[in-house]
Design an enzyme around this catalytic site. Sequence first.
Site: not given
Ligand code: FAD
Length: 816
Positions: A41-42, A277-279, A281, A426, A434
């Site tokens: 996604n980044c 349950i863990y979480a 992101g 360096y 430095k």
């Molecule tokens: P995500 O990677 O978003 O994954 C969550 C997934 O859960 C999604 O695909 C969603 O569809 C799914 N989901 C949600 N609810 C449900 C449900 N009820 N049932 C089934 N599936 C579900 N971070 C950086 O550090 N550097 C960067 O350069 C950077 N660039 C980015 C650029 C963009 C355009 C975006 C959008 C984000 C960027 N990020 C960046 C942030 C980074 O991508 C997120 O912090 C990271 O992806 C978080 O991970 P996650 O697993 O929490 O969520």
Amino acid sequence: MKYLIIGGVAGGATAAARVRRIDEKSEIIIFEKGKYISYANCGLPYYIGDIIKDRERLFVTNAEKFSRQFNIDVRTEQEVMSINTEGKSITIRKSNGEEYNESYDRLLLSPGATPMRPPMPGIDSDGIFTLRDVKDTDQIKGYINNHSVKHAVIVGAGFIGLEMAENLHNLGIEVSIVELGNQVMAPIDFSMAQHVHEHLVSKGVKLHLSSGVQSFKKLDNNLEISLSDSTTINTDLVILSIGVRPNTKLAKDANLQIGETGGIWVNEYLQTSADDIYAVGDAIEYPHPITKKPWLNYLANPANRQARIVADNMVNGNIEKYEGAIGTSIAKVFDLTVASTGLPAKKLKQLGIEYTSSYTQSNSHAGYYPDALPLYIKLTFSPSDGRLYGAQCIGYQGVDKRIDQISLIIKNNGSIYDLIRLEQTYAPPFSSAKDPIAIAGYVASNILTNAMPVVYWRDMENAPSENILLVDVRTKDEFSYGSLDNAINIPLEDIRDRINELPKDKKIYFFCAVGLRGYLAQQILFGNGYSKKLVFNLSGGYKVYKTATYNIPQTHIINLDTNTENKTEIVMAHNIIKIDACGLSCPGPIMKVKQEIDKINLGDRLEIESTDAGFARDSESWCQSTGNKFISSSNSNGKYNVIIEKGAPIKSCAVEHKDCAKGKTLIMFSDDLDKALATFVLANGAAATGAKTTIFFTFWGLNVIKKAHKPKVNKDIFGKMFSMMLPKDSTRLSLSKMSMFGIGDKMMRYIMRSKNIESLESLRQQAIEQGVEFIACQMSMDVMGVNKEELLDNVTIGGVATYMERADNANVNLFV
Ligand code: FAD
């Protein structure tokens, strides 16, 4: 053991793979409501901007491959609708609407976050997008391909907004950014964000700061956006990037604890309030290691680190603790790299944590090796023990490695002294012996130990001139290209000789370009018995002040990168002399321009390449004051390319008139404040027309050009009497009428200030800068016991003959 994982991208897919690596026999199912898992996604903004050309490159893997490689059941396009914590099961809805249940032993939530889309008129119009996933990306890309998108508005200037600005600009789309705050990139301080503002503007991006969107309106061919400052913008495409919200609905509905910032609450093992349950992101909140307060941190690195820890804890029981994130982030904004870690000054202030900060500017690598580019570092640290709180770094090369090293120190509870202890690689192409980090550490330690008492750029804005002496210790040439109002210039080399001009009982603020010479000047004074409570150095120098107070222009600077037509015209019509001023800092480039322009013919052009950020700005005003033509400025990868056409010198008369070569002379006989004001106004006006202008100061008029801080001089008894009775310098002059025992003069100065009229001293300085000649009458000086040392440096001493010679060549002679 049966593991269910909700969310199949950063946190979810990483955790699933790790569980499989440590538990070969378990059953693992990933539920992902979107079509794809484990994608980048980044990288999405760069695919939209055609930097990543092949869409397939966005996918680290696909569901089928991942499933085979890890023996994991991957169920895409299936949304988890609810969690039954009692029965330890979840309900899933397939894309066809069908619902079913699945039981679990351990459940992981990694549902990410959702972009905000506030309810406001017209927000659902065609052409308005948010960017979170592949679906959004395809929609934006499709819209651009199928519509004639010439202009786009980015609402919200966080890192995704700025990445989108750059990528849309890469596609040839004109970009405006609308941001409610007064700066872009919230994790950095305003003074640092100003570098980004200046860079964005130089790339042709239009910035609307401190301004919010009130409504959108769909017109026939485009969209109209109304802003809170009453501006309207017509645009073809809108990207909303005003932030995200953690996806907590599932957790809330299942009665899992939600934390105080609105994220899913987890303990140090990343376990929610329900045991199984863990979480991880974007959806969770977690205490910040410095503030100990929970916060939401939407970054990929923490999500991935948490995923590994949580997998271990789900499989082996709670064995590994998560230490928390301090928010280490980086973004490419056109040619600039902007990175930060820990807490910026504004956050510390908001939290009531006492802090000190320091600014430094160093070269990214050895200055003598080609292409060294500036690196700006701001540190925040504890004023008691130097514990590092945060760092911000902006530059073109090597920003990432510096911020990563500092982040490690902060996470280990290190201090500014650890910056000095770092052992770094360096060689000239990479760094300096430095390193910029070490320099930042030395400067911070000088502040902490009070070896260098400092003031900051904000202190300069309101420094009252009657209580504080501002001393610019740069060279005369640097001073002449601009300095702080009311500052006097004593170049560092002259400090020892002119130390008598510096009072011991008044606050002195030294400043230079980046802070080093100001520090050296301070040490000279301390060595001569000056108090550390009274002598300060401007942290980061005039450059920080100039950047922090930069006024965002409303018009674009023409960027030759995108103006090929102009480029061809320039090449064909003019002789172009190229100048390499890279590595030279202010005023080096402009001095080089001055030398070279004297050698070329009228109409020829200089193309100067420089690495000094302020150079484009300085050269434009330099051209205005010298009669040369500023053609353009552009920048790429930290190098500024400025084109200047030689014009007729401004001081020669451009109007065809038989008397136009004649000068103007004024005799300043009086020392009345109002008469002195009138004299400098007239002299400045005359000088602006290109006329050679001379002011002859005689008798009482000498008081107008006395230094505010005079060296001690030997005088005879009459000289001493005159000194006692006459005004000490221009700030003590009275009005010719209505002086009212001095109240009248103060009132006059107050009214002038409130109506933004220049003070006598700044009008006088302008006259000097415009080349108005100041002649002090030798005979009057003798009579009144005035010594040359008591008068301003720019004054020449002359007699009647000198004045007569000037008057002879003038067509206006005034006696005041
Ligand atoms: P995500 O990677 O978003 O994954 C969550 C997934 O859960 C999604 O695909 C969603 O569809 C799914 N989901 C949600 N609810 C449900 C449900 N009820 N049932 C089934 N599936 C579900 N971070 C950086 O550090 N550097 C960067 O350069 C950077 N660039 C980015 C650029 C963009 C355009 C975006 C959008 C984000 C960027 N990020 C960046 C942030 C980074 O991508 C997120 O912090 C990271 O992806 C978080 O991970 P996650 O697993 O929490 O969520």
